[in-house]
Motif scaffolding. Sequence first.
Motif, short mmCIF file in Angstrom:
data_model
loop_
_atom_site.label_atom_id
_atom_site.label_comp_id
_atom_site.label_asym_id
_atom_site.label_seq_id
_atom_site.Cartn_x
_atom_site.Cartn_y
_atom_site.Cartn_z
N LEU A 10 0.83 -1.21 0.00
CA LEU A 10 0.00 0.00 0.00
C LEU A 10 0.86 1.26 0.00
CD1 LEU A 10 -2.81 -0.42 2.69
CD2 LEU A 10 -3.04 0.58 0.42
N MET A 11 1.90 1.21 0.84
CA MET A 11 2.76 2.38 0.97
C MET A 11 3.50 2.66 -0.33
SD MET A 11 4.16 1.82 4.83
CE MET A 11 4.97 3.37 5.01
N LEU A 12 3.90 1.58 -0.98
CA LEU A 12 4.60 1.74 -2.25
C LEU A 12 3.66 2.34 -3.29
CD1 LEU A 12 7.48 1.13 -2.95
CD2 LEU A 12 6.79 -1.09 -3.83
N ASP A 13 2.40 1.85 -3.28
CA ASP A 13 1.39 2.39 -4.19
C ASP A 13 1.20 3.88 -3.98
OD1 ASP A 13 0.80 0.11 -5.39
OD2 ASP A 13 -1.09 -0.30 -4.34
N ARG A 14 1.23 4.27 -2.72
CA ARG A 14 0.94 5.67 -2.40
C ARG A 14 2.19 6.54 -2.34
NH1 ARG A 14 -3.50 5.18 2.38
NH2 ARG A 14 -4.83 3.61 1.41
N ALA A 15 3.34 5.96 -2.66
CA ALA A 15 4.57 6.74 -2.64
C ALA A 15 4.45 7.84 -3.68
CB ALA A 15 5.76 5.85 -2.95
N GLY A 16 4.85 9.04 -3.31
CA GLY A 16 4.75 10.16 -4.25
C GLY A 16 3.48 10.96 -4.04
N ARG A 17 2.44 10.30 -3.49
CA ARG A 17 1.23 11.04 -3.15
C ARG A 17 1.14 11.24 -1.64
NH1 ARG A 17 -3.33 7.74 -4.94
NH2 ARG A 17 -1.80 6.11 -5.30
N ASP A 18 1.09 10.11 -0.92
CA ASP A 18 0.99 10.21 0.54
C ASP A 18 2.37 10.32 1.20
OD1 ASP A 18 -1.58 9.78 -0.11
OD2 ASP A 18 -1.92 8.10 1.25
N PHE A 19 3.34 9.67 0.60
CA PHE A 19 4.65 9.57 1.26
C PHE A 19 5.78 9.95 0.32
CE2 PHE A 19 1.93 6.03 2.73
CZ PHE A 19 1.64 6.54 3.99
N ASP A 20 6.87 10.36 0.95
CA ASP A 20 8.08 10.64 0.19
C ASP A 20 8.61 9.33 -0.39
OD1 ASP A 20 10.79 12.79 0.56
OD2 ASP A 20 10.99 10.77 -0.26
N PRO A 21 8.71 9.24 -1.72
CA PRO A 21 9.05 7.95 -2.34
C PRO A 21 10.41 7.41 -1.92
CG PRO A 21 8.71 9.69 -4.02
CD PRO A 21 8.48 10.32 -2.69
N ALA A 22 11.40 8.28 -1.77
CA ALA A 22 12.74 7.79 -1.42
C ALA A 22 12.71 7.20 0.00
CB ALA A 22 13.75 8.91 -1.49
N LEU A 23 12.01 7.88 0.90
CA LEU A 23 11.95 7.38 2.28
C LEU A 23 11.18 6.07 2.37
CD1 LEU A 23 11.28 10.67 4.31
CD2 LEU A 23 13.38 9.32 4.23
N VAL A 24 10.13 5.95 1.56
CA VAL A 24 9.35 4.71 1.58
C VAL A 24 10.25 3.53 1.21
CG1 VAL A 24 7.57 3.41 0.32
CG2 VAL A 24 7.06 5.67 1.19
N LYS A 25 11.10 3.74 0.21
CA LYS A 25 11.99 2.65 -0.20
C LYS A 25 12.91 2.23 0.93
CE LYS A 25 12.05 3.30 -5.09
NZ LYS A 25 12.58 4.34 -5.96
N VAL A 26 13.49 3.21 1.61
CA VAL A 26 14.40 2.87 2.72
C VAL A 26 13.62 2.15 3.82
CG1 VAL A 26 16.05 3.77 4.40
CG2 VAL A 26 15.82 4.89 2.18
N PHE A 27 12.42 2.63 4.06
CA PHE A 27 11.60 2.04 5.12
C PHE A 27 11.27 0.57 4.81
CE2 PHE A 27 7.58 1.25 7.39
CZ PHE A 27 7.95 1.62 8.68
N ILE A 28 10.87 0.32 3.58
CA ILE A 28 10.52 -1.05 3.19
C ILE A 28 11.72 -1.97 3.31
CG2 ILE A 28 9.84 -2.50 1.22
CD1 ILE A 28 7.92 -0.26 0.42
N ASN A 29 12.85 -1.44 2.91
CA ASN A 29 14.07 -2.21 3.02
C ASN A 29 14.38 -2.53 4.48
OD1 ASN A 29 16.19 -3.50 1.93
ND2 ASN A 29 17.51 -1.70 1.82
N MET A 30 14.09 -1.56 5.34
CA MET A 30 14.37 -1.73 6.76
C MET A 30 13.44 -2.76 7.40
SD MET A 30 14.16 1.21 9.62
CE MET A 30 12.46 1.11 10.13
N ILE A 31 12.16 -2.63 7.09
CA ILE A 31 11.19 -3.54 7.69
C ILE A 31 11.35 -4.93 7.08
CG2 ILE A 31 8.69 -4.01 7.86
CD1 ILE A 31 9.41 -1.71 9.58
N GLY A 32 11.76 -4.98 5.83
CA GLY A 32 11.95 -6.27 5.15
C GLY A 32 10.61 -6.79 4.69
N ILE A 33 10.63 -7.73 3.75
CA ILE A 33 9.33 -8.24 3.33
C ILE A 33 8.76 -9.17 4.39
CG2 ILE A 33 8.96 -8.01 0.84
CD1 ILE A 33 10.76 -10.35 0.43
#
Length: 495
Positions: free
Chosen positions: A390-413
């Motif tokens: 969801l967050m990836l889908d909303r990156a650029g609208r709801d969230f800063d896209p670069a930060l979302v990527k780092v966050f996803i990497n941190m949380i892991g799949i």
Amino acid sequence: MAKETRGKPVTDERTEVKAPAAQDQVPEMMGTEFILRFYRLLKGASLYDRNNANIDRLVQEALQTINPFVQSQEQLFLKIVRDNFFFNNVRIPVKADRYSIFKIFSQEMARRMIGEVEFSQEMSPAALKDFIFLLSKLDEGNESNYLYVNRQLDSRGIHGVTVGKLDYLRDEDFLIDSERQKRQSKHIYFKTVNLVREVSEGIRTQKLINIRKAKHLMQNAVNSIMQDESALLGLTNIKNYDDYTFNHCVNVAIYAIALGQRIGIPKKQLSHLGMAGLFHDVGKVSIPKEVLNKTDKLSPQEWAMIRAHPVVGAEMVIRLKEWGELSARLIDASFEHHLKYDLSGYPKLARKRNITLFGKIIAIADFYDALVRPRIYRQYPYVSEKILGLMLDRAGRDFDPALVKVFINMIGIFPLGTLVLLNTNEIGIVVQTQEDPEVIDRPKICLLQYSDGEYRKGKSVDLREMDPATRSFKRSIVRTLDPNEYNIHVAEFLI
Ligand SMILES: [Fe+2]
Ligand SMILES: [Fe+2]
């Protein structure tokens, strides 16, 4: 253990090193450069074969650091003790943005039981290549690896490089240490939950607030995350209906600090970020619990109350004098955390505004934590992979896209605490995620055993483990499971 001899001032390591005047470079800087290049080379040797052009490039790159240094200093000596790096006996401070790479490097070396590398002569590309492939192909966990490497080097006529044994890798020491770390983290976590409760109570009743205590706790949280990210992150799995608001605030602070650390925010700022996370929802203290926990549709008035909390919170912080220099940070965090990246959220703005970095980070931490946990009105929490999607889908609208990527990497799949089904039909809980993005789908799992009507802790397995006979992985994740359906309280297996 090598003695720490800090001397010269630290220069900005981002400065490009062109001239090989090694004697003029501070050891910290040369050490960092050496470690990064050596790590890339080691990694390259596990990915490519000897004749690959990439290897030649990586060898050249490493030699550009090694040879000039050896020439001027007569020796290049790297010693790794746990996650500490000593370069010619000077300890290398690990900057936050390099943290994970240094950690992977030390894990890679620890797996091979090698704790020291010493260059005492200039190396030829062919010799360095031989050496790195020897190192790369070592068995895991073999204590005599260092003897084998040194003997091999000798017999091949390669002089000028030797390796030494890992100084400190007794399993029980690690266990004791990680237990201590866990205990400490737990202590910080619950103390912080209590503090947020106290502060919220104080604000409601307009009593004096102990800001120093909050700052101190956040500094401890930052230290703990810098030492071992997983210990505090694991605690965010604690799900508690009654204390939802307080748990939520502490979790947001933890996610925010961990994300901030990954993008290289300096330590002092990280504890400010933690504070901003802790108090982002401070404006909710005046909303009655019945409204916050309401399962039915909210009335327009109730909605208005909820939508006002960012502004109410900002005003509260303005009124409180004791926050000092932190004030501005806390005001921004409260005001901005529902604004959204494209400003389509609330409060509605009369004039465009740039959301601060802290505001962007907290918006991400807030969204994730709000969805990942069960709420009174939502029996099941969403599984993490869904939220990250969801967050990836909303990156650029709801969230800063670069930060979302780092966050996803941190949380892991498969973040800590995920319940998973394996291809062996076993089920287990993710207890340690992998730092290396290439094996992000192969975390460490605590297997669960079902007996007497409940699930109990079984043995821990590493999904990177291969079966030598079939040359395939012993176990793989098939899919994630919902802990509610199995009546499993994930947090109990993590703390
Ligand atoms: Fe909020
Ligand atoms: Fe929130």
